[in-house]
Design a protein around this motif. Structure first.
Motif, mmCIF file in Angstrom:
data_model
loop_
_atom_site.group_PDB
_atom_site.id
_atom_site.type_symbol
_atom_site.label_atom_id
_atom_site.label_comp_id
_atom_site.label_asym_id
_atom_site.label_seq_id
_atom_site.Cartn_x
_atom_site.Cartn_y
_atom_site.Cartn_z
ATOM 1 N N GLU A 132 40.844 -62.161 -3.674
ATOM 2 C CA GLU A 132 41.836 -62.292 -4.739
ATOM 3 C C GLU A 132 43.152 -61.672 -4.299
ATOM 4 O O GLU A 132 43.179 -60.605 -3.699
ATOM 5 N N PHE A 133 44.211 -62.371 -4.643
ATOM 6 C CA PHE A 133 45.549 -61.874 -4.326
ATOM 7 C C PHE A 133 46.112 -61.181 -5.550
ATOM 8 O O PHE A 133 46.028 -61.705 -6.653
ATOM 9 N N SER A 134 46.656 -59.991 -5.347
ATOM 10 C CA SER A 134 47.230 -59.308 -6.513
ATOM 11 C C SER A 134 48.576 -58.690 -6.192
ATOM 12 O O SER A 134 48.743 -58.032 -5.178
ATOM 13 N N LEU A 135 49.520 -58.972 -7.057
ATOM 14 C CA LEU A 135 50.843 -58.369 -6.972
ATOM 15 C C LEU A 135 50.844 -57.146 -7.877
ATOM 16 O O LEU A 135 50.422 -57.227 -9.025
ATOM 17 N N TYR A 136 51.318 -56.033 -7.354
ATOM 18 C CA TYR A 136 51.275 -54.795 -8.118
ATOM 19 C C TYR A 136 52.638 -54.343 -8.588
ATOM 20 O O TYR A 136 53.580 -54.268 -7.800
ATOM 21 N N ALA B 51 58.338 -56.190 -4.098
ATOM 22 C CA ALA B 51 57.169 -55.968 -4.948
ATOM 23 C C ALA B 51 56.084 -55.399 -4.043
ATOM 24 O O ALA B 51 56.351 -55.067 -2.885
ATOM 25 N N SER B 52 54.886 -55.267 -4.533
ATOM 26 C CA SER B 52 53.761 -54.853 -3.713
ATOM 27 C C SER B 52 52.629 -55.831 -3.948
ATOM 28 O O SER B 52 52.463 -56.340 -5.047
ATOM 29 N N SER B 53 51.875 -56.086 -2.904
ATOM 30 C CA SER B 53 50.725 -56.961 -3.081
ATOM 31 C C SER B 53 49.635 -56.574 -2.112
ATOM 32 O O SER B 53 49.893 -55.959 -1.067
ATOM 33 N N SER B 54 48.416 -56.933 -2.466
ATOM 34 C CA SER B 54 47.324 -56.734 -1.523
ATOM 35 C C SER B 54 46.392 -57.929 -1.599
ATOM 36 O O SER B 54 46.249 -58.565 -2.639
ATOM 37 N N LEU B 55 45.809 -58.227 -0.461
ATOM 38 C CA LEU B 55 44.912 -59.366 -0.345
ATOM 39 C C LEU B 55 43.729 -58.937 0.499
ATOM 40 O O LEU B 55 43.907 -58.475 1.628
ATOM 41 N N GLY B 56 42.530 -59.064 -0.056
ATOM 42 C CA GLY B 56 41.327 -58.615 0.633
ATOM 43 C C GLY B 56 40.943 -59.509 1.797
ATOM 44 O O GLY B 56 41.660 -60.433 2.164
ATOM 45 N N ARG B 60 42.058 -66.636 7.622
ATOM 46 C CA ARG B 60 43.384 -67.223 7.431
ATOM 47 C C ARG B 60 44.036 -67.611 8.748
ATOM 48 O O ARG B 60 43.591 -67.198 9.815
ATOM 49 N N ARG B 74 46.452 -69.193 3.635
ATOM 50 C CA ARG B 74 45.069 -69.327 3.196
ATOM 51 C C ARG B 74 44.633 -70.780 3.394
ATOM 52 O O ARG B 74 45.472 -71.626 3.704
ATOM 53 N N VAL B 81 50.536 -67.194 1.491
ATOM 54 C CA VAL B 81 50.181 -66.199 0.475
ATOM 55 C C VAL B 81 51.015 -64.945 0.675
ATOM 56 O O VAL B 81 51.448 -64.311 -0.276
#
Lengths: 266, 266
Positions: A132-136, B51-56, B60, B74, B81
DNA sequence: TGCTAAATCTCGAAC
DNA sequence: GTTCGAGGTTTAGCA
């Protein structure tokens, strides 16, 4: 003699300096399996649809994903020079000694034709990616953004106080609108639900009792959970969309401005 | 035993299922040479900046170009992404058994960190691509767009005639502005030069003599060639930017509207 | 389905 | 360098 493509542990198929003839079947199979395909080679591109474009011979990377999206990348630039979004109909054909890959879609009606005159290599693989991609952006950052520029929520909105202590807890943002009415804002980083709305209602009631004036209650969140709109209307409260991203952007802007103002100071 | 990467005729370097240790040097060399790099493997991404984001974890395709741009793709979706535009500072490092690729830039200050836990394959190559990219819209299409909606050039502009025969030739667009002044428009698909301006001047003079009124002359083109602005000012003429793309878009819109109106008709 | 506004927008040109 | 506007913008949120 050419060797057959070898299946790797990862399901990767590689063709180096392949013949055009063998590539047709290879690509058709890949497209049917909806695998991801990477092609590096010398190609021309013609696009026709919303506009028209043409691009002469040159070595490029073409990325074709299982969803039918196509991207033609030149050696520089973040953006593809030509592309086609997902859900394209892909077709491969041999045109003389060249390989043509057409990506067509309707609505809008447009076609991208990529014709390879020579191939450096082709890779085909199925990628596993369930992450899952999440913007924080934190709720605190959103509050900072709103405090630094209340107009992102509503034109003419002015700050009175934030994190203001009232009976049941803390009001995220307390202000006044252009008509001089008090505004209580409840901030949420994620889609706001019943809990946030009831919380806001309590604050609005308390402020209303204290001031003896009518008070507006605003839920500021990226969106409302389903059904929340109904409760909101019932309680006479409002929803204002506030995206975490926009808050982050504004804070960044403020930050760089502060720094530049600092350096500009005598 | 692992075999060394082999240089192909095209300068392509390929590593299949490579060890992390050998990849560090491989990538550093590629980045130094400003070659294009394609990496397929299992990675995590962390972005921090505007911004900040994380992707598990997930498999890819990562595309790193010689200009320092980075894209993490992806298996589906037209857009990457995570990404970083050109002019990034790239750094590679080994973090335990993982490979970290950091792309950093200032203004705006942001960093993308891609950490590979396993690699499927890596390709590195220098691409030769000197072709010119051109978007096509004919001058006739631009004229059609302007005729169908003159406001794309100027608010309130109204059509009197197009392809109007006058002494030296044909006026592309002949209209009237909000102040009731006549407007003569000379259209160009490409950057307008002295020739287009002098042509326009002749039309404006003729119309001025015929009507006995002051007439505005407007060059409508994607841009002006260098020095053209000076001539324009000297002759009392104007330049209005008109992009072929916007014309194409407008025409497409008109077309789809026509179709939808057709189907909506009783 | 169509529109309106936001985007880690990107990219280029003008000031 | 910064700001401004366009884009085959794309994409997401709503009516």
């Amino acid at each position: 003699m050419r060797e057959e493509p070898v299946a790797r542990t990862s399901g990767l198929l590689l063709l180096e300096n392949p013949k055009m003839e063998e590539v047709v079947g290879f690509l058709q199979d890949s497209f049917r399996r909806k695998d991801l395909v990477i092609i590096v080679g010398d190609c021309e591109c013609k696009y026709s649809g919303r506009a028209s474009s043409s691009l002469g011979h040159g070595e490029r990377v073409v990325l074709i994903k299982g969803d039918g999206s196509v991207q033609v990348h030149r050696p520089t630039g973040y953006e593809p020079v030509n592309w086609q979004p997902a859900r394209c109909i892909l077709s491969v054909s041999l045109e003389g000694s060249s390989l043509s890959i057409k990506a067509h879609r309707s609505r809008p009606r447009e076609t991208l034709d990529t014709v390879f005159s020579s191939l450096i290599f082709i890779a085909s693989t199925r990628l596993m990616d369930r992450a899952e991609f999440s913007l924080y952006v934190s709720e605190e950052q959103m509050r900072d953004a709103l405090v630094s520029d209340p107009s992102i929520l509503e034109d003419g909105l002015r700050l009175i106080d934030f994190e203001r202590r009232v009976e049941p807890g803390f009001i995220d943002f307390y202000g006044k609108d252009t008509q001089g009415r008090f505004v209580v804002v409840e901030l949420k980083r994620t889609p706001a639900g019943k809990d946030a709305i009831l919380q806001l209602k309590r604050y609005v009631d308390v402020v209303g009792e204290t001031t003896g004036l009518s008070v507006r209650g605003v839920v500021a969140a990226p969106s409302l959970r389903s059904g929340a709109q109904r409760i909101l209307a019932t309680l006479g409260l409002e929803f204002k969309r506030l995206s975490p991203r926009r808050c982050a952007k504004l804070l960044q802007k403020r930050e760089t401005r502060k720094i530049s103002e600092f350096f500009r100071a005598p």
